[in-house]
Write an enzyme that holds these catalytic residues in place. Structure first.
Site, PDB file in Angstrom:
ATOM      1  N   ARG A  62      13.548  10.997  69.626  1.00  0.00           N
ATOM      2  CA  ARG A  62      12.939  11.546  70.848  1.00  0.00           C
ATOM      3  C   ARG A  62      11.482  11.933  70.633  1.00  0.00           C
ATOM      4  O   ARG A  62      10.713  12.048  71.563  1.00  0.00           O
ATOM      5  CB  ARG A  62      13.730  12.770  71.302  1.00  0.00           C
ATOM      6  CG  ARG A  62      15.109  12.384  71.819  1.00  0.00           C
ATOM      7  CD  ARG A  62      15.864  13.577  72.339  1.00  0.00           C
ATOM      8  NE  ARG A  62      17.214  13.174  72.751  1.00  0.00           N
ATOM      9  CZ  ARG A  62      18.118  14.020  73.190  1.00  0.00           C
ATOM     10  NH1 ARG A  62      17.839  15.297  73.280  1.00  0.00           N
ATOM     11  NH2 ARG A  62      19.311  13.590  73.538  1.00  0.00           N
ATOM     12  N   LYS A 165      29.473   8.172  59.307  1.00  0.00           N
ATOM     13  CA  LYS A 165      30.628   9.053  59.378  1.00  0.00           C
ATOM     14  C   LYS A 165      30.181  10.379  59.994  1.00  0.00           C
ATOM     15  O   LYS A 165      28.981  10.674  59.941  1.00  0.00           O
ATOM     16  CB  LYS A 165      31.224   9.246  57.998  1.00  0.00           C
ATOM     17  CG  LYS A 165      30.393  10.174  57.096  1.00  0.00           C
ATOM     18  CD  LYS A 165      31.182  10.743  55.965  1.00  0.00           C
ATOM     19  CE  LYS A 165      30.410  11.862  55.303  1.00  0.00           C
ATOM     20  NZ  LYS A 165      31.063  12.593  54.287  1.00  0.00           N
ATOM     21  N   ASP A 194      30.785   3.848  55.082  1.00  0.00           N
ATOM     22  CA  ASP A 194      31.253   4.890  54.169  1.00  0.00           C
ATOM     23  C   ASP A 194      30.482   4.656  52.880  1.00  0.00           C
ATOM     24  O   ASP A 194      30.759   3.705  52.153  1.00  0.00           O
ATOM     25  CB  ASP A 194      32.764   4.767  53.932  1.00  0.00           C
ATOM     26  CG  ASP A 194      33.288   5.883  53.043  1.00  0.00           C
ATOM     27  OD1 ASP A 194      32.513   6.376  52.194  1.00  0.00           O
ATOM     28  OD2 ASP A 194      34.464   6.269  53.182  1.00  0.00           O
ATOM     29  N   HIS A 195      29.507   5.502  52.598  1.00  0.00           N
ATOM     30  CA  HIS A 195      28.581   5.171  51.502  1.00  0.00           C
ATOM     31  C   HIS A 195      29.275   5.111  50.152  1.00  0.00           C
ATOM     32  O   HIS A 195      28.752   4.543  49.206  1.00  0.00           O
ATOM     33  CB  HIS A 195      27.387   6.140  51.480  1.00  0.00           C
ATOM     34  CG  HIS A 195      27.725   7.521  51.046  1.00  0.00           C
ATOM     35  ND1 HIS A 195      27.937   8.544  51.928  1.00  0.00           N
ATOM     36  CD2 HIS A 195      27.892   8.047  49.814  1.00  0.00           C
ATOM     37  CE1 HIS A 195      28.216   9.637  51.262  1.00  0.00           C
ATOM     38  NE2 HIS A 195      28.195   9.373  49.976  1.00  0.00           N
ATOM     39  N   GLU A 233      32.519  18.308  43.037  1.00  0.00           N
ATOM     40  CA  GLU A 233      31.083  18.578  43.192  1.00  0.00           C
ATOM     41  C   GLU A 233      30.775  19.932  42.583  1.00  0.00           C
ATOM     42  O   GLU A 233      31.589  20.859  42.682  1.00  0.00           O
ATOM     43  CB  GLU A 233      30.705  18.619  44.675  1.00  0.00           C
ATOM     44  CG  GLU A 233      30.906  17.309  45.420  1.00  0.00           C
ATOM     45  CD  GLU A 233      30.588  17.473  46.901  1.00  0.00           C
ATOM     46  OE1 GLU A 233      29.467  17.148  47.281  1.00  0.00           O
ATOM     47  OE2 GLU A 233      31.459  17.944  47.647  1.00  0.00           O
ATOM     48  N   HIS A 257      36.089   9.103  52.052  1.00  0.00           N
ATOM     49  CA  HIS A 257      35.776   8.614  50.705  1.00  0.00           C
ATOM     50  C   HIS A 257      37.027   8.469  49.833  1.00  0.00           C
ATOM     51  O   HIS A 257      37.280   7.415  49.246  1.00  0.00           O
ATOM     52  CB  HIS A 257      34.802   9.561  50.002  1.00  0.00           C
ATOM     53  CG  HIS A 257      33.547   9.824  50.779  1.00  0.00           C
ATOM     54  ND1 HIS A 257      32.972   8.889  51.592  1.00  0.00           N
ATOM     55  CD2 HIS A 257      32.756  10.929  50.859  1.00  0.00           C
ATOM     56  CE1 HIS A 257      31.864   9.398  52.133  1.00  0.00           C
ATOM     57  NE2 HIS A 257      31.726  10.632  51.707  1.00  0.00           N
TER      58      HIS A 257
END
Lengths: 507, 432
Positions: A62, A165, A194-195, A233, A257
């Site tokens: 935008r 996603k 989906d990386h 993680e 994932h």
């Protein structure tokens, strides 16, 4: 990846597919993903000579930026990556354009269409277009519809839409979204990204299984006792509290994932290596998957939430103390669960899946534990022989280990486990491409193999529906259990495996 | 993948009517469709070997232009019958020339240009123009035209169509057909020109067919080595996108050698190379020189001199001295070796030996060969004290059409920079 000399003989040898003349249109071009992932990935493709000269990127958002302002901002975002590659950047930047656009405004999309025709003439991109929706999920349906209404998706061979996603928030919403986008474009035009599937090591699961003859004969219930899939993680929620509060670990990591890794690990061999054959097998295995206790999901699932941790010198705040997080939130930052797959290959083999934030290590891996030898002929150094394991290390230290028993040196016949290791780093010594490099290239090539098909997405949501309904309707049956930051999750997750006489692998 | 015939029987037309016919075909017969927006492929399909094998009764027709296994078998049988050395490759021009001296008047249907390899048709060429020279130099020009829709793979769908144009006749008449060909090549689509014949042949025709704006595909194993390499270098200097099938067939050698040095622990050895030996089949050294040139380019060696090495009955070799980036010398020896069962193309690689002498470590000797026997000569002589890394290089069993299809899939609009660098070094390595 350790710093090593590049193999000069390797340079330029990869037989990559060249992307045809193309204009990629990025909606959300002023956003973080565009600057951190998409433009760097496209620049990398350009550096690798995989983009043709007839190529353009049209950023849309935008904000009233000009082409020049967009180029300048993207140059800033790439920073060091273009240092020393000035002339390459100039060539790439000449194909960068910007058009202020609002997906909810039909007039704006019509203007976009005119701009695309102009770019087609200017850059000879021949009407081949990839529309990348890097926008709020709320716009996935309406955005696709707007593109279709403007006639921008009319040619199924030359236009496609990439959707980030999350694709829906549960089974009904995914079904509804599928209906909307499939009414606007053919399934072959829709690329649900989906990386994780862009990771070299995730794709290697397919190669390891189906390019070797030594694994597939034992890749079944007769030899495998259980499978553990972990994505851990060390980081907390970081800047994503707004999104994460409404998703949690189950929606953010497991449904997409980890479920994709589960599908690749458990699927049947495809008849041939093409998108539909592979996606058929993935969809079939997901349709056969179920929670270990469908009717009583609290018996096979654990939710957790990290509390404060660290030490006096470097304290780590708990999830509820993170900026932007509701202090009374019950959003899970950790999930562990037990699944079964009801088919001939996997009947009775438990699949344990876990993911969490603020765990002690950052890693993703698949561990296949094999059944014990039927008779123990030898004393084991550890008391009992360690079951054989195949460990697929997805990140970091990408590679694979096979753990097996050998004779311990000495006069006796005692056995002990050793690891036979394959490391991408030691064998190849070259960094892999970022997942987005592979996935963007595949999307522009119209190759959907590494993208999720509608039935896969729906099967994945359906698999977790009992759990999502339980969290929604009776959250007290599955409370979030606290765990200290930088530990391996709540004790209940250990109990989940202890009930089966097992333990989580401590990587 | 099997080959495909055009779905429609080609229509024979007077040459002057071809453009109008095609216009009408697309305007009316195909409901105004524009067809595939892909590329034009122009093929010079001489097929002298096949034509002579058929003419002398050594092979059956039809003449398709494809090098089918039965043709290869017939060609191999002809080598000893014609008294040629057993090392003579099937595509060696001397075989076709010797066959040309043999009597025979067998004839077969000429379907060149009408048989399309499935690997190529999968890329939906918009227009396939085949120039098919005949043995009869005086034959007048025949033109055949057909619409063409590749049979889609199962589930692949797709209706994009193209057309095929075949120009058949003696070389003189083909040369005169250039005025007809140029208007048939659309300016808005890429054009590939595949010179599927010796580069010694009809240079004016090649030049006229492939100006720098068109993407040229040649095979530098077919033709005199000096002429082949000079042509490559000239095209590259002119900025033309040029692809060499002889270079592409080196793929497995380049990959196998790179694999040896993929483990980081071996990388430093690449800075300490002292000797490079390459064995090739027969007396066409270009493929071996391109490999040596690629290695030299990648490792930053500077060419000091190149010279002939007198052979001992198997032909002369080529030697060269390079200077590494640290000033140390590297010696190259490229030698022809006799083989009992040669590959299809002249100058196929038999073996490669790279000796590295890192400081403070035992020398590393890398030997790659095309078959176990090929390693034996290179394994001899003082290898015992070295760390040995050996591998047998897989031989790609792919036809020219598959290699070409790979190029078409890539859509390469510029010369591969590795080939561009290697070609200029190879040109200097080849003694004058």
């Amino acid at each position: 990846m350790s710093a090593v000399l590049t193999n000069p003989l390797r340079v330029g040898l990869r037989q990559e597919r060249i992307i045809p003349a193309q204009c990629i249109v990025i909606f959300g071009a002023s956003g973080d993903l565009t600057q951190r992932k998409l433009i760097p990935a496209l620049f990398e493709l350009y550096r690798q000579r995989r983009l043709p000269s007839e190529f353009a990127v049209l950023g849309c958002a935008r904000r009233p930026w000009s082409d020049e302002e967009f180029r300048s901002r993207m140059a800033d975002a790439l920073g060091e990556e273009i240092a020393g590659h000035g002339h390459i950047w100039e060539g790439f930047a000449a194909g960068l354009f910007y058009e202020p656009a609002d997906l909810s405004n039909p007039a704006s999309i019509l203007a976009l269409g005119q701009r695309l025709e102009q770019i087609d003439r200017q850059r000879a991109t021949r009407g081949n277009r990839t529309f990348y929706l890097s926008v709020s999920p709320a716009f996935y349906g309406s955005g696709t519809r707007a593109l279709a209404a403007a006639g921008l998706l009319d040619d199924p061979d030359r236009t496609r839409v990439v959707i980030e996603k999350p694709f829906g928030t549960d089974y009904p919403s995914a079904q509804a979204l599928n209906k909307v986008v499939q009414a606007s474009a053919k399934e072959k035009q829709i690329f649900r990204i989906d990386h994780y599937l862009g990771k070299e090591t995730v794709q290697n699961i397919l190669v390891l299984r189906f390019a070797n003859t030594i694994f597939e004969p034992i890749w079944n219930r007769n030899y495998i006792a259980n499978v553990q899939i972990t994505a851990a993680e060390t980081v907390g929620v970081e800047e994503r509290a707004g999104y994460y509060e409404s998703s949690g670990a189950l929606r953010d990591m497991v449904q997409n994932h980890l479920t994709q890794i589960l599908a690749l690990t458990a699927m049947e061999p495809p008849g041939r290596f093409d998108a539909e054959a592979i996606r058929n097998e993935k969809a079939k295995v997901l349709q056969a998957a179920r929670l270990a206790h469908q009717g009583e999901p609290w018996k096979c699932c654990v939710r957790g939430q990290y509390g404060a941790g660290g030490n006096a010198r470097s304290p780590i705040p708990g999830y509820r103390e993170e900026p932007g997080v509701n202090p009374n939130t019950t959003t899970e930052t950790y999930v562990a669960m037990k699944l079964f797959i009801d088919n001939w290959r996997w009947q009775g083999v438990p699949f344990y899946v876990r993911t969490g934030k603020r765990l002690p290590k950052r890693l993703s891996e698949v561990v296949l534990t094999f059944r014990e030898a039927p008779v123990h002929l030898f004393d084991a150094a550890g008391g009992a022989p360690t079951p054989n394991q195949l460990i697929l290390r997805i990140q970091p230290d990408e590679g694979a280990d096979i753990r097996f028993e050998v004779k311990a040196p000495g006069s006796g016949m005692r056995s002990r486990p050793v690891d036979m290791a394959f490391s991408y780093d030691e064998s190849f010594g070259e960094p892999s491409d970022e997942g987005y490099v592979r996935l963007l290239a595949d999307a522009m090539l119209g190759d959907p193999t590494l993208f999720t098909r509608s039935d896969e997405v729906e099967a994945a949501w359906r698999l977790y529906t009992p759990l999502l309904e339980l969290i929604e309707d009776a959250p007290w049956r599955l409370p979030v259990q606290p765990y200290e930051a930088r530990t391996w999750g709540p004790a209940a997750a250990d109990n989940l495996l202890a009930e089966d006489g097992l333990v989580w692998r401590r990587p | 993948m099997s080959t495909q015939l055009t779905l429609q029987a080609p229509t024979a037309l007077p040459p002057s009517e071809v453009p109008n016919y095609l216009q009408t075909l697309w305007g009316e017969g195909l409901q105004g469709s524009d067809g595939a927006t892909t590329f034009t492929l122009v093929v010079y399909e001489a097929s002298w070997l096949q034509q002579h094998l058929i003419r002398t009764g050594r092979a059956d027709g039809p003449l398709t232009g494809l090098l089918e296994p039965e043709l290869i078998k017939a060609a191999k049988q002809a080598v000893p019958e014609l008294g040629l050395p057993l090392s003579t490759a099937v595509m060696d021009q001397r075989l076709a020339w010797e066959l040309g001296q043999q009597p025979g008047h067998h004839q077969a249907q000429d379907l060149r240009g009408q048989f399309v390899a499935a690997a190529i048709s999968a890329h939906k060429p918009r227009r396939l123009i085949t120039l098919a020279p005949t043995l009869d130099e005086g034959q007048t020009l025949e033109t055949l035209v057909a619409a063409y829709c590749p049979l889609p793979d199962e589930g692949a769908g797709g209706t994009a169509c193209g057309d095929v144009v075949v120009l058949r006749g003696g070389r003189g008449s083909l040369h005169q057909s250039l005025e007809l060909i140029h208007p048939l090549i659309r300016d808005d689509l890429p054009c590939w020109v595949w010179w599927n014949s010796s580069l010694d042949e009809a240079p004016e025709l090649l030049e006229a067919l492939a100006p720098p704006s068109r993407r040229l595909v040649v095979d530098s194993s077919l033709g005199h080595p000096r002429r082949c390499i000079d042509l490559l270098v000239r095209c590259i200097k002119a900025g033309q996108a040029v692809n060499d099938l002889n270079w592409l067939r080196l793929r497995t050698w380049r990959e196998s050698l790179a694999m040896v040095f993929d483990p980081p622990s071996r990388r430093t050895a690449l800075e300490q190379v002292v000797q490079l030996d390459i064995d090739v089949e027969g007396d066409h050294p270009l493929k071996g020189l391109l490999l040596a040139a690629w290695i030299a380019d990648r490792l930053g060696w500077h060419l000091v001199e190149s010279y002939d090495i007198p052979g001992n009955g198997d032909g002369d070799g080529i030697g060269a001295s390079f200077e590494r980036t640290d000033g140390a010398a590297v010696q190259l020896r490229l030698m022809p070796v006799p083989v009992g069962s040669p590959k299809i193309h002249p100058g196929a690689l038999v073996g490669l030996r790279l000796i590295c002498a890192p400081q403070g470590r035992p020398p590393l000797c890398v030997i790659l060969c095309s078959e176990s026997g090929g390693c034996m000569r290179l394994e001899a002589g003082g290898m015992a004290s070295m760390e040995l890394a050996e591998d047998v290089v897989p031989l790609p069993n792919e036809s020219e059409e598959v290699e070409l299809a790979r190029l078409l899939a890539g859509g390469h609009d510029s010369t591969n920079p590795l080939l561009a660098s290697a070609a200029s070094i190879a040109a200097r390595l080849l003694p004058a």
